[in-house]
Design an enzyme around this catalytic site. Structure first.
Site, PDB file in Angstrom:
ATOM      1  N   LYS A   1       0.789  -1.079  -0.135  1.00 44.15           N
ATOM      2  CA  LYS A   1      -0.075  -0.024   0.009  1.00 44.15           C
ATOM      3  C   LYS A   1       0.865   1.101   0.045  1.00 44.15           C
ATOM      4  O   LYS A   1       0.600   2.290  -0.543  1.00 44.15           O
ATOM      5  CB  LYS A   1      -1.008  -0.113   1.282  1.00 44.15           C
ATOM      6  CG  LYS A   1      -1.816  -1.169   1.343  1.00 44.15           C
ATOM      7  CD  LYS A   1      -2.818  -0.972   0.510  1.00 44.15           C
ATOM      8  CE  LYS A   1      -4.099  -2.200   0.542  1.00 44.15           C
ATOM      9  NZ  LYS A   1      -5.303  -2.051  -0.514  1.00 44.15           N
TER      10      LYS A   1
ATOM     11  N   GLU B   1     -10.747   5.492   2.451  1.00 49.14           N
ATOM     12  CA  GLU B   1     -11.794   4.473   2.833  1.00 49.14           C
ATOM     13  C   GLU B   1     -10.744   3.224   3.320  1.00 49.14           C
ATOM     14  O   GLU B   1      -9.741   3.157   2.692  1.00 49.14           O
ATOM     15  CB  GLU B   1     -12.599   3.809   1.666  1.00 49.14           C
ATOM     16  CG  GLU B   1     -12.303   2.856   0.864  1.00 49.14           C
ATOM     17  CD  GLU B   1     -10.928   3.407  -0.253  1.00 49.14           C
ATOM     18  OE1 GLU B   1     -11.137   4.726  -0.145  1.00 49.14           O
ATOM     19  OE2 GLU B   1     -10.346   2.515  -0.576  1.00 49.14           O
TER      20      GLU B   1
ATOM     21  N   SER C   1       2.449  -9.571  -0.908  1.00 53.73           N
ATOM     22  CA  SER C   1       2.136  -8.103  -0.654  1.00 53.73           C
ATOM     23  C   SER C   1       2.110  -7.535   0.610  1.00 53.73           C
ATOM     24  O   SER C   1       2.063  -6.317   0.716  1.00 53.73           O
ATOM     25  CB  SER C   1       0.656  -8.049  -1.297  1.00 53.73           C
ATOM     26  OG  SER C   1      -0.325  -8.890  -0.617  1.00 53.73           O
TER      27      SER C   1
END
Lengths: 264, 401
Positions: free
Chosen positions: B91, B113, B381
């Site tokens: 992210k 969000e 990830s």
């Protein structure tokens, strides 16, 4: 196409009045009570806008969201919602009725089939709040093919090119948003939008109905002074139905009294 | 399904994508697109972002060849170690990119969000770095399930707003962020967390994540002298998958595998397998695949991992599936949990539950054909620290093992 809204605007022009257009969520709080409420609204207003409950109403504030939840919890499907419109249409053959429906409900059924069903239910116009002008062509085409007018939203930040497109694409009325944000009362200053309405008139857009945040007679007078041909009252009305249902007819009559325009 | 094709507008991936938003959001999206295209070409923007990625976030991340995870098979497996990135997941890459863009566009406030809270934590973290006011919308249900992440966001100075509307989960948090933005766009950037939403978000997020695949491609060529046979990643919204896929899209010999949340099984109805079980629909500004009922009401997804718990998916994935360029399968909750434990025990690496789905699918294929020689890269990830309490409850509270 000269639909019921167009005829209404002609008549009101002669009467020197603006249109009072209540908004209600179909099936709120349940289908039976909803139909009773729609009948009350029809008796005290000039036209109606009704909304099909959708799981993700991104253009709506807390009041309409709560109404949508109630309606869905009470089993209001698309089919039942359109059934309520059809029942209302049988009671009021001349009442202009517009529908607000989110894109996915139209898309899931298929554009042609959805607009055909809307037309069959007796709707005059359909507004899809999450389809802006640049995505509107297939929706507008399917609407016209079914004999239903596509209604578009004109917000205060729209550039001229968008307003010109709305004027070309839309029919029956233009939903003019008085301020930024989402539906609901007391969420920010009401902008009289005079310049927005003047720009829409320059492009010969369908008549402007002003929405978002209109709650009292003063708002109604203010909106009509800015050149709007009528007002849409949603959240304030839904709150009143929830808190003081008996006062709704009187409330509507007060708002309607405020739609009188000064003599020419 | 409708018979008339939707007219291609901007931001289309084949028949998917587009910009299905209230008219009021079109001008801010157009401004964002223009700003993105302008700054992307600006060498000083690229230089500042590269510096942040390197000296703040720790790029490049390692590419680790596994030693024991697939022993007994002839699959050679590399892991792209986004778990070692600052913040603990991929992210950070795109949040740095969007934050820098928002900063250059003069936005003082950032909204986002979040589902599990990973994206929210990344935004709060980098918002602190840039001195922005950060508001994170998070489903009330998720706030309760992911309390440590709520606390982390608050530590970084963000305000976390619990969303009680609808199903009180990720999709409702996204609705609420869109509502906020339609009021606040003048001074606020909506920092979307994945390759979903209205154009230009899917493109922007993909662009800022493609560094994962670019690094992988260069390093695997250097170490193995060839491109991999298969690149795999988990898919919720799909940003880490597109991050690693993009560099390989032009090489048809590289198979691309996206792994969705199979939840309790595709037949159970409790899953997040949008690409396998969804139908075309319109939500959150895009036409993509959606989990929905027959009349078009959006359904709730389910997954052991909150990061894959989303009833939609990025439009480019829908397109890659439609064209056959990428293949999508599901791994169920118990398979992901098994893969998490297996990687921990064989490699000393604790993956997050999300990439554990990709590991599970790759292990399943490797064990089905143990003699097949394949060079495979899985995008790891994120790391599993965030899942410790959940996993411990599942394993020690009479869970699936």
């Amino acid at each position: 196409m000269s639909g019921r809204f167009t005829q209404l605007f002609h008549r009101l022009e002669n009467e020197r009045r603006g249109a009072l257009v209540p908004f209600a969520v179909l099936g709120d709080p349940n289908p039976e009570e909803s139909l009773r409420r729609l009948a009350v609204l029809a008796d005290h207003a000039d036209a109606l806008e009704v909304g099909l409950p959708f799981s993700d109403p991104i253009a709506d504030g807390p009041t309409v969201q709560a109404a949508v939840l109630r309606a869905r919890a009470a089993g209001t499907t698309v089919e039942r919602g359109l059934g309520l419109v059809a029942a209302l249409r049988r009671m009021h053959p001349d009442l202009p009725i517009g529908l607000l429906v989110y894109a996915n409900l139209v898309h899931a059924r298929g554009l042609e089939r959805f607009y055909a069903a809307a037309s069959q239910a007796g709707l005059d116009a359909v507004l899809v709040p999450d389809v802006p002008l640049e995505e509107a062509a297939p929706f507008a085409r399917a609407a016209r093919a079914a004999g239903v007018a596509p209604v578009l939203i004109a917000p205060p930040n729209a550039p001229d090119a968008t307003l010109a497109g709305i004027a070309r694409t839309g029919g029956e009325y233009t939903y003019v948003v008085t301020r930024k944000g989402i539906t609901g009362v007391g969420r920010g200053e009401l902008d009289p939008s005079q310049s927005l309405i003047e720009r829409l008139e320059r492009f010969e857009a369908p008549p402007a109905l002003l929405g978002f945040g209109i709650a009292c007679a003063e708002h109604v007078r203010h909106s009509l002074k800015s050149g709007a041909r009528g007002v849409i009252v949603g959240s304030a009305l839904i709150e009143r139905f929830t808190k003081e249902p008996d006062s709704v007819p009187q409330y509507l009559d007060e708002l309607r009294a405020a739609t009188t325009l000064p003599p020419r | 399904m409708n018979t008339a094709p939707l007219i291609p507008a901007c931001g289309r991936y084949g028949e998917f994508g587009g910009r299905y938003v209230p008219e009021i959001l079109v001008p801010p999206l157009v401004a964002l697109e223009e700003g993105f295209l302008r700054h992307r070409e600006d060498p000083s923007f690229r230089a500042e972002l590269d510096d942040l990625l390197h000296r703040y976030a720790g790029r490049p991340t390692p590419l680790t060849r596994t030693r024991r995870f697939l022993s007994g098979t002839r699959t050679v497996l590399y892991l792209k170690r986004e778990d070692l990135l600052h913040g603990g997941a991929h992210k950070t890459n795109q949040v740095l990119g969007q934050m820098l863009l928002a900063h250059r566009l003069g936005k003082r406030r950032i909204i986002a969000e979040t589902g599990a809270g990973q994206h929210g934590v990344a935004v709060a973290m980098i918002g602190a770095l840039f001195g922005k006011e950060v508001v994170v919308y998070m489903g009330e249900k998720d706030c309760r399930r992911q309390a440590p992440n709520v606390f982390r966001m608050k530590l970084f100075g963000a305000r976390v707003v619990p969303v009680t509307s609808g199903s009180a989960s990720l999709k409702d948090a996204m609705n609420e962020a869109l509502r906020d933005w339609s009021e606040s766009y003048e001074d606020t950037h909506y920092l979307v967390g994945t390759v979903a939403g209205p154009h230009p978000f899917p493109t922007i997020v993909r662009d800022f994540q493609r560094v994962i695949g670019d690094e992988t491609r260069a390093e695997i060529l250097e170490r193995e002298g060839r491109l991999p046979d298969l690149v795999a990643a988990c898919v919720g919204g799909g940003s880490n998958a597109l991050g690693i896929f993009t560099a390989f899209l032009g090489n048809p010999t590289v198979a691309l595998l996206g792994v969705e949340a199979g939840g309790e099984g595709l037949e159970s109805g409790r899953h997040g397998a949008t690409l396998e079980r969804g139908k075309p629909g319109i939500l959150h500004g895009m036409r993509s695949l959606l989990l929905q009922d027959s009349e078009g009401q959006v359904q709730e997804s389910h997954s052991i991992s909150a990061g894959l718990d989303y009833p939609g998916v990025g439009p480019e994935h829908a397109h890659l599936q439609a064209t056959g360029r990428a293949r999508y399968v599901a791994a169920e909750d118990h398979e992901a949990l098994d893969a998490l434990v297996a990687l921990a025990r064989t490699e000393g690496i604790l993956p997050a539950l999300e990439p554990a789905h990709a590991l599970a699918a790759v292990a399943r294929e490797a064990r089905a054909e143990p003699e097949r020689e394949r060079l495979v890269v899985v995008n790891l990830s994120g790391r599993g620290d965030k899942d410790l309490a959940h996993v411990s409850a599942l394993l020690e509270g009479g869970g699936s093992r």
